[in-house]
Design a protein around this motif. Structure first.
Motif, mmCIF file in Angstrom:
data_model
loop_
_atom_site.group_PDB
_atom_site.id
_atom_site.type_symbol
_atom_site.label_atom_id
_atom_site.label_comp_id
_atom_site.label_asym_id
_atom_site.label_seq_id
_atom_site.Cartn_x
_atom_site.Cartn_y
_atom_site.Cartn_z
ATOM 1 N N ASN A 215 0.815 -1.208 0.000
ATOM 2 C CA ASN A 215 0.000 0.000 0.000
ATOM 3 C C ASN A 215 0.852 1.262 0.000
ATOM 4 O OD1 ASN A 215 -2.118 1.836 0.336
ATOM 5 N ND2 ASN A 215 -2.112 1.599 2.555
ATOM 6 N N TYR B 136 -3.531 4.248 0.340
ATOM 7 C CA TYR B 136 -4.606 4.354 1.331
ATOM 8 C C TYR B 136 -4.055 4.745 2.700
ATOM 9 C CZ TYR B 136 -7.587 2.257 -2.186
ATOM 10 O OH TYR B 136 -8.285 2.019 -3.338
ATOM 11 N N ASP B 137 -4.868 5.454 3.463
ATOM 12 C CA ASP B 137 -4.430 5.958 4.767
ATOM 13 C C ASP B 137 -4.193 4.853 5.781
ATOM 14 O OD1 ASP B 137 -4.539 8.559 3.850
ATOM 15 O OD2 ASP B 137 -6.568 8.931 4.608
ATOM 16 N N THR B 138 -4.967 3.774 5.680
ATOM 17 C CA THR B 138 -4.843 2.683 6.639
ATOM 18 C C THR B 138 -4.855 1.345 5.919
ATOM 19 O OG1 THR B 138 -7.228 2.439 6.964
ATOM 20 C CG2 THR B 138 -6.081 4.032 8.389
ATOM 21 N N GLU B 139 -4.340 0.337 6.602
ATOM 22 C CA GLU B 139 -4.400 -1.012 6.049
ATOM 23 C C GLU B 139 -5.840 -1.474 5.910
ATOM 24 O OE1 GLU B 139 -2.038 -5.102 6.963
ATOM 25 O OE2 GLU B 139 -3.404 -4.437 8.556
ATOM 26 N N GLU B 140 -6.680 -1.136 6.880
ATOM 27 C CA GLU B 140 -8.091 -1.517 6.809
ATOM 28 C C GLU B 140 -8.753 -0.960 5.559
ATOM 29 O OE1 GLU B 140 -7.128 -1.664 11.227
ATOM 30 O OE2 GLU B 140 -6.583 -0.433 9.491
ATOM 31 N N ALA B 141 -8.448 0.299 5.227
ATOM 32 C CA ALA B 141 -9.043 0.909 4.032
ATOM 33 C C ALA B 141 -8.550 0.213 2.767
ATOM 34 C CB ALA B 141 -8.715 2.398 3.989
ATOM 35 N N TYR B 142 -7.278 -0.153 2.748
ATOM 36 C CA TYR B 142 -6.720 -0.857 1.592
ATOM 37 C C TYR B 142 -7.349 -2.235 1.448
ATOM 38 C CZ TYR B 142 -3.096 -2.803 -1.533
ATOM 39 O OH TYR B 142 -2.416 -3.385 -2.578
ATOM 40 N N ASP C 287 0.279 -9.327 17.056
ATOM 41 C CA ASP C 287 0.154 -8.431 15.904
ATOM 42 C C ASP C 287 -0.241 -9.207 14.655
ATOM 43 O OD1 ASP C 287 0.930 -6.406 17.578
ATOM 44 O OD2 ASP C 287 2.782 -5.917 16.521
ATOM 45 N N ARG D 165 -8.124 -8.921 10.529
ATOM 46 C CA ARG D 165 -8.481 -7.893 9.542
ATOM 47 C C ARG D 165 -8.695 -8.511 8.158
ATOM 48 N NH1 ARG D 165 -4.486 -5.234 12.626
ATOM 49 N NH2 ARG D 165 -2.835 -5.593 11.072
#
Length: 388
Positions: free
Chosen positions: A171, A174-180, A224, A231
């Motif tokens: 990535n 995208y601002d976050t991994e979740e958004a990606y 982690d 996720r």
């Protein structure tokens, strides 16, 4: 199946040398005519479907002949990709420098589609533009199935999970991994639905749910990595929402490479998260000598009543041809752990050629191994279903 153990496999099968060269050159960025690759792939699929049936496989696929690898074929089906991703090494390989040197020497000069070089990154909005390519792939596979005599019992096509795509195509947008992951889920959902709409079983390839522990998470706490798995499973469930659970199976593995694998995360650590995926079955490697014992995890963490297990009972990394009795014994042990042989299928640990040219098993030996698997499944079925 109600009265015997059916046979399938995990996805990729060896590509003809000429097709491998085309994929390898294209993966390096050389200008290769798309129609030349398509014609070679079409001929390979037409040959490989009846060969699977002749080996005794019940549920077959297209061998991923038209794809350069199980994941990077998506570079042509997604927007927003460009730049470069840098993939690190595996903890177990890095721990053994002499072994690593031997691997590098053995691979030098091989014509392959690399899974570590020329990797794109996500540099813009990720959207799916592969509808025409997916429809063509499905139509090509359907034509090969219709021509096969005898016809196979069933058919599947594989597609990568949002998690493995995010791990390989890193990535930068995208601002976050979740958004990606959410964007990838929404994009890949189109491919998943197309496979099901074409009448095939969908296999989600999710090596990230095990592999990334000794990859990108090797220097971080286990917690982690488990959070990463959570996720990814959330993204998978987003992508398959509303799709028929009983026609979706999910494959997890620790990497399809010969190595020490002594840094692998135990199945017991990840299984509770993996089982949160809303799918009808799981494809797991149990021929692998590092994980052959882990079928016992299902004694403590069982499948749901409507789920099946495709158990890897053939190693895809050695040229040993397993004896059918060995296959049968493996299946019998696994059947005891899941409690019901009618919910068990025989399969391979992983694909035989997950990236074009990277396979470790000679093409003729691959077919011998698959024949041994089907014969072993017949032996196990005779024992497990006797008197039913």
């Amino acid at each position: 199946m109600a009265d015997r153990i059916a046979c399938t496999h995990t996805g990729s099968l060896p590509r003809p040398p000429a097709l491998t060269r085309l994929h390898a050159r294209r993966a390096r960025g050389e200008a290769i005519r798309a129609d030349e690759v398509a014609a070679a792939a079409r001929a390979a699929v037409a040959e490989i479907v009846p060969r699977q049936v002749a080996c005794g496989l019940d549920i077959v696929n297209n061998g991923e002949q038209g794809r350069e690898s199980f994941v990077l074929y998506l570079r042509d089906r997604l927007t927003g990709l460009g730049g470069e991703s840098l993939r690190g090494g595996w903890a177990d390989v890095e721990a053994y420098p002499e072994f690593k040197a031997e691997v590098v020497a053995a691979n030098a000069g091989k014509e392959t589609a690399s899974m570590t070089a020329n990797l794109p990154a996500a540099i813009g909005d990720v959207r799916y533009i592969g509808a025409a390519a997916m429809q063509a792939e499905c139509a090509e596979f359907r034509a090969a199935l219709d021509a096969a005599r005898p016809a196979p019992v069933g058919a599947f096509l594989a597609a990568p999970s949002p998690g493995i795509v995010a791990s390989v195509v890193q990535n930068r947008h995208y601002d976050t991994e979740e958004a990606y992951l959410a964007a990838l889920a929404d994009a890949l959902a189109h491919e998943y639905r197309a496979i099901l709409d074409a009448g095939f079983t969908l296999q989600l390839d999710c090596p990230d749910l095990a592999l990334e522990r000794h990859g990108s998470y090797q220097d971080r706490p286990l917690s982690d990595f488990i959070a990463f798995c959570e996720r990814v499973v959330t993204a998978i469930n987003r992508a398959i929402a509303g799709l028929p659970r009983d026609r979706i199976r999910l494959h997890v593995c620790w990497g399809n490479y010969e190595g020490p694998h002594d840094a692998d995360v135990p199945l017991a650590e990840i299984l509770p998260v993996v089982l949160k995926a809303r799918v009808g079955g799981f494809v797991l490697p149990f021929a692998n000598p590092r994980h052959a014992h882990e079928h016992r995890c299902f004694l403590r963490t069982p499948l749901a009543d409507d789920q099946v297990l495709v158990a890897g009972v053939i190693d895809t990394l050695t040229n040993f041809v397993e004896h059918p009795e060995v296959v049968a014994e493996r299946l019998e042990r696994i059947a005891q752990s899941i409690g019901d042989p009618s919910r068990l299928m025989a399969g391979t640990d992983c694909g035989f050629d997950t990236a074009a040219g990277r396979g470790r098993v000679a093409r003729d030996v691959v077919w011998a191994k698959l024949r041994a698997m089907s014969e072993g499944a017949r032996i196990a079925s005779d024992r497990l279903f006797a008197g039913r």
